[in-house]
Design a protein around this motif. Structure first.
Motif, PDB file in Angstrom:
ATOM      1  N   GLN A  55      14.610   4.195  -4.860  1.00  0.00           N
ATOM      2  CA  GLN A  55      15.120   2.943  -4.290  1.00  0.00           C
ATOM      3  C   GLN A  55      14.714   2.729  -2.833  1.00  0.00           C
ATOM      4  N   GLY A  56      14.165   3.732  -2.214  1.00  0.00           N
ATOM      5  CA  GLY A  56      13.780   3.596  -0.813  1.00  0.00           C
ATOM      6  C   GLY A  56      14.995   3.613   0.098  1.00  0.00           C
ATOM      7  N   LEU A  57      14.897   2.885   1.187  1.00  0.00           N
ATOM      8  CA  LEU A  57      15.972   2.822   2.181  1.00  0.00           C
ATOM      9  C   LEU A  57      16.859   1.623   1.885  1.00  0.00           C
ATOM     10  N   GLN A  58      18.133   1.918   1.655  1.00  0.00           N
ATOM     11  CA  GLN A  58      19.069   0.836   1.363  1.00  0.00           C
ATOM     12  C   GLN A  58      20.237   0.877   2.330  1.00  0.00           C
ATOM     13  N   PHE A  59      20.608  -0.286   2.810  1.00  0.00           N
ATOM     14  CA  PHE A  59      21.699  -0.436   3.769  1.00  0.00           C
ATOM     15  C   PHE A  59      23.042  -0.240   3.067  1.00  0.00           C
ATOM     16  N   LEU A  60      23.857   0.621   3.657  1.00  0.00           N
ATOM     17  CA  LEU A  60      25.198   0.868   3.107  1.00  0.00           C
ATOM     18  C   LEU A  60      26.228  -0.021   3.794  1.00  0.00           C
ATOM     19  N   ARG A  75      27.889   0.981  20.364  1.00  0.00           N
ATOM     20  CA  ARG A  75      29.083   0.668  19.601  1.00  0.00           C
ATOM     21  C   ARG A  75      28.791   0.271  18.162  1.00  0.00           C
ATOM     22  N   SER A  76      27.529   0.080  17.854  1.00  0.00           N
ATOM     23  CA  SER A  76      27.159  -0.279  16.482  1.00  0.00           C
ATOM     24  C   SER A  76      26.601   0.942  15.778  1.00  0.00           C
ATOM     25  N   VAL A  77      27.127   1.215  14.596  1.00  0.00           N
ATOM     26  CA  VAL A  77      26.645   2.319  13.772  1.00  0.00           C
ATOM     27  C   VAL A  77      26.389   1.802  12.364  1.00  0.00           C
ATOM     28  N   SER A  78      25.190   2.059  11.874  1.00  0.00           N
ATOM     29  CA  SER A  78      24.818   1.641  10.514  1.00  0.00           C
ATOM     30  C   SER A  78      24.469   2.864   9.688  1.00  0.00           C
ATOM     31  N   TRP A  79      24.701   2.760   8.394  1.00  0.00           N
ATOM     32  CA  TRP A  79      24.389   3.839   7.463  1.00  0.00           C
ATOM     33  C   TRP A  79      23.401   3.343   6.409  1.00  0.00           C
ATOM     34  N   TYR A  80      22.457   4.230   6.046  1.00  0.00           N
ATOM     35  CA  TYR A  80      21.452   3.918   5.038  1.00  0.00           C
ATOM     36  C   TYR A  80      21.338   5.088   4.068  1.00  0.00           C
ATOM     37  N   GLN A  81      21.057   4.751   2.823  1.00  0.00           N
ATOM     38  CA  GLN A  81      20.761   5.752   1.816  1.00  0.00           C
ATOM     39  C   GLN A  81      19.265   5.700   1.512  1.00  0.00           C
ATOM     40  N   GLN A  82      18.613   6.857   1.524  1.00  0.00           N
ATOM     41  CA  GLN A  82      17.186   6.915   1.227  1.00  0.00           C
ATOM     42  C   GLN A  82      16.940   7.791   0.021  1.00  0.00           C
ATOM     43  N   THR A  83      16.352   7.214  -1.019  1.00  0.00           N
ATOM     44  CA  THR A  83      15.976   7.940  -2.225  1.00  0.00           C
ATOM     45  C   THR A  83      14.533   7.617  -2.571  1.00  0.00           C
ATOM     46  N   PRO A  84      13.857   8.507  -3.298  1.00  0.00           N
ATOM     47  CA  PRO A  84      12.465   8.238  -3.679  1.00  0.00           C
ATOM     48  C   PRO A  84      12.325   6.968  -4.517  1.00  0.00           C
ATOM     49  N   ASP A 111      23.816  10.083  -6.527  1.00  0.00           N
ATOM     50  CA  ASP A 111      24.158   9.972  -5.098  1.00  0.00           C
ATOM     51  C   ASP A 111      23.337  10.944  -4.256  1.00  0.00           C
ATOM     52  N   SER A 112      22.592  11.809  -4.916  1.00  0.00           N
ATOM     53  CA  SER A 112      21.718  12.731  -4.180  1.00  0.00           C
ATOM     54  C   SER A 112      20.705  11.918  -3.394  1.00  0.00           C
ATOM     55  N   ALA A 113      20.671  12.133  -2.101  1.00  0.00           N
ATOM     56  CA  ALA A 113      19.839  11.302  -1.237  1.00  0.00           C
ATOM     57  C   ALA A 113      19.877  11.846   0.176  1.00  0.00           C
ATOM     58  N   LEU A 114      19.021  11.252   1.012  1.00  0.00           N
ATOM     59  CA  LEU A 114      19.091  11.459   2.453  1.00  0.00           C
ATOM     60  C   LEU A 114      19.906  10.296   3.015  1.00  0.00           C
ATOM     61  N   TYR A 115      20.962  10.611   3.726  1.00  0.00           N
ATOM     62  CA  TYR A 115      21.803   9.578   4.325  1.00  0.00           C
ATOM     63  C   TYR A 115      21.507   9.526   5.822  1.00  0.00           C
ATOM     64  N   LEU A 116      21.061   8.372   6.259  1.00  0.00           N
ATOM     65  CA  LEU A 116      20.660   8.176   7.649  1.00  0.00           C
ATOM     66  C   LEU A 116      21.664   7.300   8.367  1.00  0.00           C
ATOM     67  N   CYS A 117      21.909   7.654   9.587  1.00  0.00           N
ATOM     68  CA  CYS A 117      22.793   6.885  10.455  1.00  0.00           C
ATOM     69  C   CYS A 117      21.954   6.363  11.617  1.00  0.00           C
ATOM     70  N   ALA A 118      22.253   5.155  12.045  1.00  0.00           N
ATOM     71  CA  ALA A 118      21.548   4.576  13.182  1.00  0.00           C
ATOM     72  C   ALA A 118      22.553   3.957  14.136  1.00  0.00           C
ATOM     73  N   GLN A 157       0.847  -1.198   0.000  1.00  0.00           N
ATOM     74  CA  GLN A 157       0.000   0.000   0.000  1.00  0.00           C
ATOM     75  C   GLN A 157       0.881   1.247   0.000  1.00  0.00           C
ATOM     76  N   PRO A 158       1.086   1.879  -1.140  1.00  0.00           N
ATOM     77  CA  PRO A 158       1.931   3.083  -1.160  1.00  0.00           C
ATOM     78  C   PRO A 158       1.319   4.222  -0.343  1.00  0.00           C
ATOM     79  N   GLU A 159      -0.003   4.305  -0.336  1.00  0.00           N
ATOM     80  CA  GLU A 159      -0.670   5.375   0.397  1.00  0.00           C
ATOM     81  C   GLU A 159      -1.928   4.838   1.062  1.00  0.00           C
ATOM     82  N   MET A 160      -2.218   5.383   2.234  1.00  0.00           N
ATOM     83  CA  MET A 160      -3.450   5.068   2.960  1.00  0.00           C
ATOM     84  C   MET A 160      -3.943   6.356   3.600  1.00  0.00           C
ATOM     85  N   SER A 161      -5.258   6.413   3.814  1.00  0.00           N
ATOM     86  CA  SER A 161      -5.800   7.556   4.545  1.00  0.00           C
ATOM     87  C   SER A 161      -6.809   7.043   5.564  1.00  0.00           C
TER      88      SER A 161
END
Lengths: 117, 112
Positions: free
Chosen positions: B41-46, B30-39, B85-92, A8-12
């Protein structure tokens, strides 16, 4: 490799009503964890709820609960009494319990939830 | 307790340049993970670092690299930047054994 699918890409939902977000996953492992994360416009990922695969009881956190069907590999999120602040992207995620302690998460593509007043 | 801190929050770079992003985990994690988020590909583990060692790696080209310091702070580097490479880079960051990742607010990288 494990995969997570959110169909489901979107829900409302209307404010105060209940909505269910769907998630299915594919894995050959028996030890794993499942999560729902919320990403509001601020972009910070916030953990909503967590489920350990070895637990039969469905996890609950206040207005949030899951329906975990291990055999069907299904993990849906139910939000009761929806509030305007619940509007966000919701991501389902999988973490292996066997990869040497790795914290790697595999995410679905997300569901955008809109809450209408 | 301070949360996960990522710097900078926003970055604009030109194709071909390189960039370094920083992540300071929650104290004790002590654990740090990095993810790339793009419209697309979504969230991908780096990659993931634990006690200064890379513990896991995603399917990204060698232009993407990272490291972790003795205080658990982590950096990721992207060389020879591409528009994609334009994206939001998230760290956890995570506390070993507690199976919960805490995310930073991300670094928004724009490559022009």
């Amino acid at each position: 490799a494990q995969t997570v699918t959110q169909s489901q890409p979107e829900m409302s939902v209307q404010e105060a009503e209940t909505v269910t977000l769907s998630c299915t996953y594919d894995t050959s492992e028996s030890d794993y964890y499942l999560f729902w994360y919320k990403q509001p416009p601020s972009r910070q990922m916030i953990l909503v709820i967590r489920q350990e695969a070895y637990k039969q009881q469905n996890a609950t956190e206040n207005r949030f609960s899951v329906n975990f069907q291990k055999a069907a590999k299904s993990f849906s999120l139910k939000i009761s009494d929806s509030q305007l602040g619940d509007a966000a992207m919701y991501f389902c995620a999988y973490r292996s319990g066997t990869q040497g302690g790795s914290e790697k998460l595999v995410f679905g593509k997300g569901t955008k939830l809109t809450v209408n007043p | 307790k301070a949360g996960v801190t990522q710097t900078p929050r926003y970055l604009i770079k030109t194709r071909g340049q390189q960039v370094t992003l920083s992540c300071s985990p929650i104290s004790g994690h002590r654990s740090v993970s990095w993810y790339q988020q793009t419209p697309g590909q979504g969230l991908q583990f780096l990659f993931e670092y634990f006690s200064e060692t890379q513990r896991n790696k995603g399917n990204f080209p060698g232009r993407f690299s990272g490291r972790q310091f003795s205080n658990s702070r982590s950096e990721m580097n992207v060389s020879t930047l591409e528009l994609g490479d334009s994206a939001l880079y998230l760290c956890a960051s995570s506390l070993q054994g507690f199976t919960r990742a805490f995310f930073g607010q991300g670094t928004r990288l724009t490559v022009v």
